[in-house]
Scaffold this active site. Sequence first.
Site, mmCIF file in Angstrom:
data_model
loop_
_atom_site.group_PDB
_atom_site.id
_atom_site.type_symbol
_atom_site.label_atom_id
_atom_site.label_comp_id
_atom_site.label_asym_id
_atom_site.label_seq_id
_atom_site.Cartn_x
_atom_site.Cartn_y
_atom_site.Cartn_z
ATOM 1 C CB ILE A 58 -4.166 -1.700 18.261
ATOM 2 C CG1 ILE A 58 -3.124 -2.186 17.246
ATOM 3 C CG2 ILE A 58 -4.107 -0.179 18.375
ATOM 4 C CD1 ILE A 58 -3.293 -1.623 15.862
ATOM 5 C CB ALA A 115 0.255 -3.990 18.382
ATOM 6 C CB CYS A 116 -2.539 -7.484 14.789
ATOM 7 S SG CYS A 116 -3.319 -8.850 15.656
ATOM 8 C CG ASP A 117 -8.507 -4.925 14.227
ATOM 9 O OD1 ASP A 117 -8.556 -3.760 14.643
ATOM 10 O OD2 ASP A 117 -9.515 -5.588 13.937
#
Length: 584
Positions: free
Chosen positions: A417, A384-386
């Site tokens: 996310i 998960a990242c921005d």
Amino acid sequence: MEQTQQTSLKAKVQKLGSTLSSMVMPNIGALIAWGVLTALFIPDGYLPNESFASMVGPMLTYLIPLLVGYTGGKVIAGERGAVVGAIATMGVIVGTDIPMIMGAMIMGPLGGFVIKKFDGLFQNKIKTGFEMLVNNFSAGLIGFALALVGFQAIGPVVDRLTQVMAAGVETILNAQLIPLTNIFIEPAKILFLNNAINHGILTPLGTEQVSETGRSILFLLEANPGPGLGVLLAFTLFGKGSAKSTAPGAMIIHFLGGIHEIYFPYVMMKPLLFLAVISGGVSGSFVFQLLGAGLRAPASPGSIIAILAMTPMGSYLPVILGVLAGAVASFAVATVILKADSKETVDNFEESVKATQAAKLSAKGSAGQTGLTNMTGIQHIVFACDAGMGSSAMGASILRKKINAAGLPQDVTNRAINNLTDAANTLIVTQEELKERAQQKAPNATFVAIENFLNSPKYDEIVATLSGTNPKEAVVAIPAPTPALDLDFSNISEIVLVHDDRKGSATMGQKVVERILEREALDIPLRKVHINELQASPQTLVISKNSLTQAARQKVPAAVHLSVDSLITTPKYESVVANLKAIA
């Protein structure tokens, strides 16, 4: 307590920025399509065509805002929210005379929020058989009401706000102050607000500017790869240890692939390097402004390829010079910092990453807790990242290969996310800076926080924990050693990995061999070298890909040669080390 409040505030700022960017980023393709259409077919484009050019206005006025509003509603309330968000967005589109991207970023989430609240209040009270009737009419009527509100109230307010912001941008441009914005943009990028800044703020303003002038410098402020390129080049030439060896590969991924997140750990390991990227950003923007550079549409990702693709005809030189100026300035400052500092934190990238992570965990009262102690029941692994793209996709690819090589059943995916779902059977891998936000979205999931998606020892620990083995025994997730190789290892005193102009695989292969040697407690010199610079003694084991082996034998016929299919994943490394250990 104060640090906790600061962390919470940062998470809230990141969440707001992520919400804004999450509405624009999935629709970047539409913006690029509009930019290409504009570049080709308007009267001063490459291939002027009045008929095709007639699509330019409707795409900007209707298609793009509707897509943004649809996506904004979907982020809040799924498909029903998406439909209501799009209907509501139509009100601000028709109620004003300017492109309503910012209006869509308000109406889309508002539509999703209202329908979500409605469903929460009435969904369980609907009589059996009336579900479709209520659902369809509720979405239609709520969307209708919000469209009227957008037309009468929100549209004019956003119109006025956009005019004020446009006037502010014009004032900054006229005052020649655009370069100073990078004093804030560059540090904010490294705090994982890069997508929020670029797509949540600069893209709407830049799109409005393009509709009037045909280009916008705002698309270049955050996307300029020059500052990151300069830092990575400085590490390549003057860094130490792992930071030096990984920087060339990171430079390619950053500059050509456009994944800027890859250079963030290099800056965070030495805070003074913030000065390098700031100087690079300011210098690049100064040249952009001085020479009148601008793009027709957002460049996403921030690759030099994407930037040049969105550059108007005849403006390539100003854009290239601005990128070059940013790289040179950043490189110069970073070089001074790296040369002046001989501390361990600069010499050893991996140790710096571990120390930074340990300090953050300790500050949160969780020192020593890696999240790897209990993975019973884990079925899914999510990076998960921005934005859910870029670096997280690459990290997912790396771990997926290790999971497959170990024969494990877990699937590995990546997502933003904001799109995380809460499930106890899910392991979420995220960057330390984003962990708090991810935990808010999925409090029941298992978490592993890392510093760098592309260079983390946690991957091998994850594989080992899921396999139920000792992490030290799973340092490299590759097949078991093959039988002894038909080579004479009795006098080997060093190992050399040979590469051609594509040395990224040699760099990664070097890390693999280093870990195996470390695991087996063997102290044997290891280096990589270009085929044209290959020099070796009879005590040297030369490892090369099949395509280079013949040339390597001709260069150093007395050395011991080993030919492999891949410098990264070959099982022959295990056999080499096993043979060397047997005679040690």
